[in-house]
Design a protein around this motif. Structure first.
Motif, PDB file in Angstrom:
ATOM      1  N   LEU A  40      43.074 -27.418  58.646  1.00  0.00           N
ATOM      2  CA  LEU A  40      43.069 -26.139  57.936  1.00  0.00           C
ATOM      3  C   LEU A  40      42.437 -25.012  58.747  1.00  0.00           C
ATOM      4  N   ILE A  42      40.219 -22.059  57.911  1.00  0.00           N
ATOM      5  CA  ILE A  42      39.345 -21.737  56.784  1.00  0.00           C
ATOM      6  C   ILE A  42      38.590 -20.452  57.093  1.00  0.00           C
ATOM      7  N   HIS A 167      40.519 -28.799  62.015  1.00  0.00           N
ATOM      8  CA  HIS A 167      40.117 -27.715  61.118  1.00  0.00           C
ATOM      9  C   HIS A 167      39.333 -26.661  61.913  1.00  0.00           C
ATOM     10  N   ILE A 180      43.518 -13.488  57.283  1.00  0.00           N
ATOM     11  CA  ILE A 180      43.610 -14.022  55.914  1.00  0.00           C
ATOM     12  C   ILE A 180      45.032 -14.502  55.644  1.00  0.00           C
ATOM     13  N   GLN A 182      47.139 -15.714  57.776  1.00  0.00           N
ATOM     14  CA  GLN A 182      47.441 -16.966  58.493  1.00  0.00           C
ATOM     15  C   GLN A 182      46.581 -18.145  58.003  1.00  0.00           C
ATOM     16  N   ALA A 183      45.510 -17.861  57.283  1.00  0.00           N
ATOM     17  CA  ALA A 183      44.568 -18.912  56.876  1.00  0.00           C
ATOM     18  C   ALA A 183      45.119 -19.754  55.726  1.00  0.00           C
ATOM     19  N   ASP A 184      44.594 -20.976  55.606  1.00  0.00           N
ATOM     20  CA  ASP A 184      44.977 -21.872  54.508  1.00  0.00           C
ATOM     21  C   ASP A 184      44.018 -21.762  53.332  1.00  0.00           C
ATOM     22  N   LEU A 185      42.743 -21.594  53.644  1.00  0.00           N
ATOM     23  CA  LEU A 185      41.694 -21.623  52.623  1.00  0.00           C
ATOM     24  C   LEU A 185      40.778 -20.433  52.863  1.00  0.00           C
ATOM     25  N   VAL A 186      40.747 -19.513  51.919  1.00  0.00           N
ATOM     26  CA  VAL A 186      39.947 -18.302  52.089  1.00  0.00           C
ATOM     27  C   VAL A 186      39.008 -18.153  50.894  1.00  0.00           C
ATOM     28  N   THR A 187      37.733 -17.992  51.181  1.00  0.00           N
ATOM     29  CA  THR A 187      36.748 -17.782  50.125  1.00  0.00           C
ATOM     30  C   THR A 187      35.985 -16.495  50.404  1.00  0.00           C
TER      31      THR A 187
END
Lengths: 209, 209
Positions: A40, A42, A167, A180, A182-187
């Motif tokens: 991922l 992230i 990852h 953002i 291209q990302a898989d998981l954004v917080t």
């Protein structure tokens, strides 16, 4: 009597059991549907706390699984002694590299800051491309992007070189929209209350460093 | 030519130096003003990832400083093997306790869930009141509150027993307003993008556990 179905405290034992059973089924369905394993990209961003510490928590888990991990710290010059003390316990699994030279507002020399950031990025690239490393943490890289030390297109191109199961975590406030995307998981970590500003509490060991 | 003062890339060397000098002064002023040391009540909430991992990152820093740390895990039944493997390296500094019995939707027995949560809370209280522990992590306690296993007034009363320099971190989505009111540092982790839902990517070692 009005029943509030959102509050588990008001449920009878039977209602509770049915609700929890349904929850279990939903959970099982979700697990069954999610079958893909994937390295991922992230992103931890926002102006709140916890961007770097959450990444360190993932580092901790990966180390616990026996994976190799690389950490490259942009912006900050050196590791804090406490982090160094902890990292040193995993010398066989963990490499860590800091950009050097202290916070950028200490140096006030743009050319030198850019050189340092570029050197850190080149080092990061060698870890990203190396399949031995399961997790690569690019700490505060978003700030280096915001300051114009690095270009987002170079970062995106670098991320495309990563092996399928690696990852990569990118932290720092102000993550650019392209990253953002291209990302898989954004917080996003959002500041609700901070004692530093509101109560004059200083940075404390164990909390900020 | 229009100058965008928000973008450091467009600044001349002199402008850059002045901007960074000003930033340094602001930083020094803030540090000078913030002189208080204080054990903090820290809340990590929201529906995003990173609530527990950010807390684990703080645990890591505290261990690096040589502090004693206690972790009590509510809701989840047992520690994941990777976390256990890591924690076990610090047997002299770290105690950890899990509520037992697996996720709540596995049990479907409300009375037993409440008993387990109450027992975990009593254990947590002994650590909170013990000045030897510099940091106490109450993991997923907000979920236990939301499910009605614990009452927020009991938690608030318990937090008042903590020594002045002890930090307590409370994690989990749906932190109650009364707890946020009493907390010093509150961060909301907001989900922007999640591969579990959007791409069918499953929970992976090093990321979720």
């Amino acid at each position: 009597m009005q029943t509030n179905l959102n509050n588990e405290s008001d449920l009878t034992a039977e209602q509770y059991q049915r609700k929890m059973q349904r929850r279990k089924e939903v959970q099982q369905e979700r697990v069954a549907k999610a079958s893909l394993e994937k390295g991922l990209i992230i992103v931890n961003t926002g102006n709140g706390k916890g961007k770097t510490t959450a990444a360190l928590g993932m580092v901790l888990r990966s180390l616990g699984h026996g994976y190799k991990v690389a950490i490259v710290q942009f912006i900050k010059g050196a590791w804090e002694p406490a982090e160094k003390a902890v990292f040193s316990l995993w010398q066989d699994q963990l490499v860590f590299y800091a950009m050097g030279e202290g916070f950028t507002w200490e140096t006030q020399d743009r050319e030198r800051d850019i050189e340092k950031a570029q050197a850190a990025w080149q080092t990061a690239l060698t870890f990203i491309a190396n399949p031995d490393y399961k997790l690569v943490l690019l700490d505060e890289v978003n700030v280096a992007l915001k300051l114009g030390y690095l270009q987002v297109n170079d970062i995106l191109a670098g991320l495309e070189q990563k092996p399928a199961d690696t990852h990569v975590i990118l932290t720092g406030r102000g993550a650019p929209a392209e990253l953002i995307e291209q990302a898989d998981l954004v917080t996003e970590m959002t500041l609700i209350k901070h004692p530093f500003r509101e109560q004059g509490v200083k940075a404390q060991p164990g909390i900020e460093f």
